[in-house]
Design a protein around this motif. Structure first.
Motif, PDB file in Angstrom:
ATOM      1  N   ALA A 153       0.820  -1.215   0.000  1.00 42.52           N
ATOM      2  CA  ALA A 153       0.000   0.000   0.000  1.00 42.52           C
ATOM      3  C   ALA A 153       0.852   1.262   0.000  1.00 42.52           C
ATOM      4  O   ALA A 153       0.441   2.299  -0.521  1.00 42.52           O
ATOM      5  CB  ALA A 153      -0.945   0.000   1.198  1.00 42.52           C
ATOM      6  N   GLU A 154       2.044   1.197   0.583  1.00 43.39           N
ATOM      7  CA  GLU A 154       2.938   2.355   0.632  1.00 43.39           C
ATOM      8  C   GLU A 154       3.654   2.605  -0.687  1.00 43.39           C
ATOM      9  O   GLU A 154       4.287   3.633  -0.860  1.00 43.39           O
ATOM     10  CB  GLU A 154       4.007   2.147   1.703  1.00 43.39           C
ATOM     11  N   LEU A 155       3.574   1.687  -1.608  1.00 47.09           N
ATOM     12  CA  LEU A 155       4.333   1.760  -2.843  1.00 47.09           C
ATOM     13  C   LEU A 155       3.513   2.452  -3.933  1.00 47.09           C
ATOM     14  O   LEU A 155       2.744   1.831  -4.645  1.00 47.09           O
ATOM     15  CB  LEU A 155       4.717   0.342  -3.267  1.00 47.09           C
ATOM     16  N   ALA A 156       3.674   3.762  -4.040  1.00 43.78           N
ATOM     17  CA  ALA A 156       2.941   4.563  -5.018  1.00 43.78           C
ATOM     18  C   ALA A 156       3.462   4.292  -6.432  1.00 43.78           C
ATOM     19  O   ALA A 156       4.583   3.792  -6.607  1.00 43.78           O
ATOM     20  CB  ALA A 156       3.095   6.049  -4.687  1.00 43.78           C
ATOM     21  N   GLU A 157       2.685   4.652  -7.423  1.00 41.25           N
ATOM     22  CA  GLU A 157       3.106   4.432  -8.814  1.00 41.25           C
ATOM     23  C   GLU A 157       4.406   5.168  -9.125  1.00 41.25           C
ATOM     24  O   GLU A 157       5.258   4.646  -9.839  1.00 41.25           O
ATOM     25  CB  GLU A 157       2.003   4.833  -9.794  1.00 41.25           C
ATOM     26  N   ALA A 158       4.583   6.365  -8.580  1.00 41.28           N
ATOM     27  CA  ALA A 158       5.840   7.103  -8.802  1.00 41.28           C
ATOM     28  C   ALA A 158       7.035   6.315  -8.255  1.00 41.28           C
ATOM     29  O   ALA A 158       8.115   6.306  -8.871  1.00 41.28           O
ATOM     30  CB  ALA A 158       5.772   8.479  -8.147  1.00 41.28           C
ATOM     31  N   ASP A 159       6.848   5.648  -7.127  1.00 42.01           N
ATOM     32  CA  ASP A 159       7.918   4.828  -6.551  1.00 42.01           C
ATOM     33  C   ASP A 159       8.185   3.614  -7.430  1.00 42.01           C
ATOM     34  O   ASP A 159       9.330   3.226  -7.650  1.00 42.01           O
ATOM     35  CB  ASP A 159       7.541   4.369  -5.141  1.00 42.01           C
ATOM     36  N   ARG A 160       7.126   3.014  -7.929  1.00 38.99           N
ATOM     37  CA  ARG A 160       7.286   1.854  -8.819  1.00 38.99           C
ATOM     38  C   ARG A 160       8.069   2.246 -10.072  1.00 38.99           C
ATOM     39  O   ARG A 160       8.947   1.500 -10.526  1.00 38.99           O
ATOM     40  CB  ARG A 160       5.920   1.275  -9.183  1.00 38.99           C
TER      41      ARG A 160
END
Length: 133
Positions: A75-82
């Protein structure tokens, strides 16, 4: 992923595991030290990506240390982080990674080893570890 912490998917470095998950070629739930345990999934693989980058920049960490985006849950892994991890694994996945590209990524505060990391070592339990003063 260092130390063979891949569970039942065989031995892959974090970047290869990340790319396989992102391409839909691997089940993220099968990556981790114990396929039935809590340390597995996309967040777990994401936590390994900065470790590979750190090692390539001569900052050796424990295989249980995590920091940055996705260090605790999917849940903490935003698309920008991906997308950031997509870029990191593109560079670190090269047979001979370009040193300038590695150093450029290492300068990003989201990827660089912080002062304090979270250790998920099963023999001590999850805890904060200060690396430098």
């Amino acid at each position: 992923m260092r130390g063979g912490r891949l569970g039942t998917c065989g031995r892959r470095v974090a970047g290869a595991a990340w790319r396989a998950i992102r391409a839909g070629e691997a089940d993220a739930g099968r990556f981790g030290p114990d396929p039935g345990g809590p340390l597995r999934g996309t967040w777990f693989v994401a936590g390994e990506v900065p470790l590979d980058l750190a090692a390539l920049n001569k900052s050796e960490m424990s295989q249980w240390d995590v920091w940055g985006a996705g260090a605790d849950s999917d849940a903490e892994l935003a698309e920008a982080d991906r997308l950031l991890y997509d870029e990191v694994t593109r560079v670190t996945g090269e047979r001979l990674p370009a040193f300038g590209a590695l150093r450029g990524l290492w300068e990003d505060e989201r990827l660089r080893t912080p002062r304090t990391v979270r250790s998920l070592a099963p023999y001590t339990g999850a805890r904060e570890v200060t690396l430098r003063g």
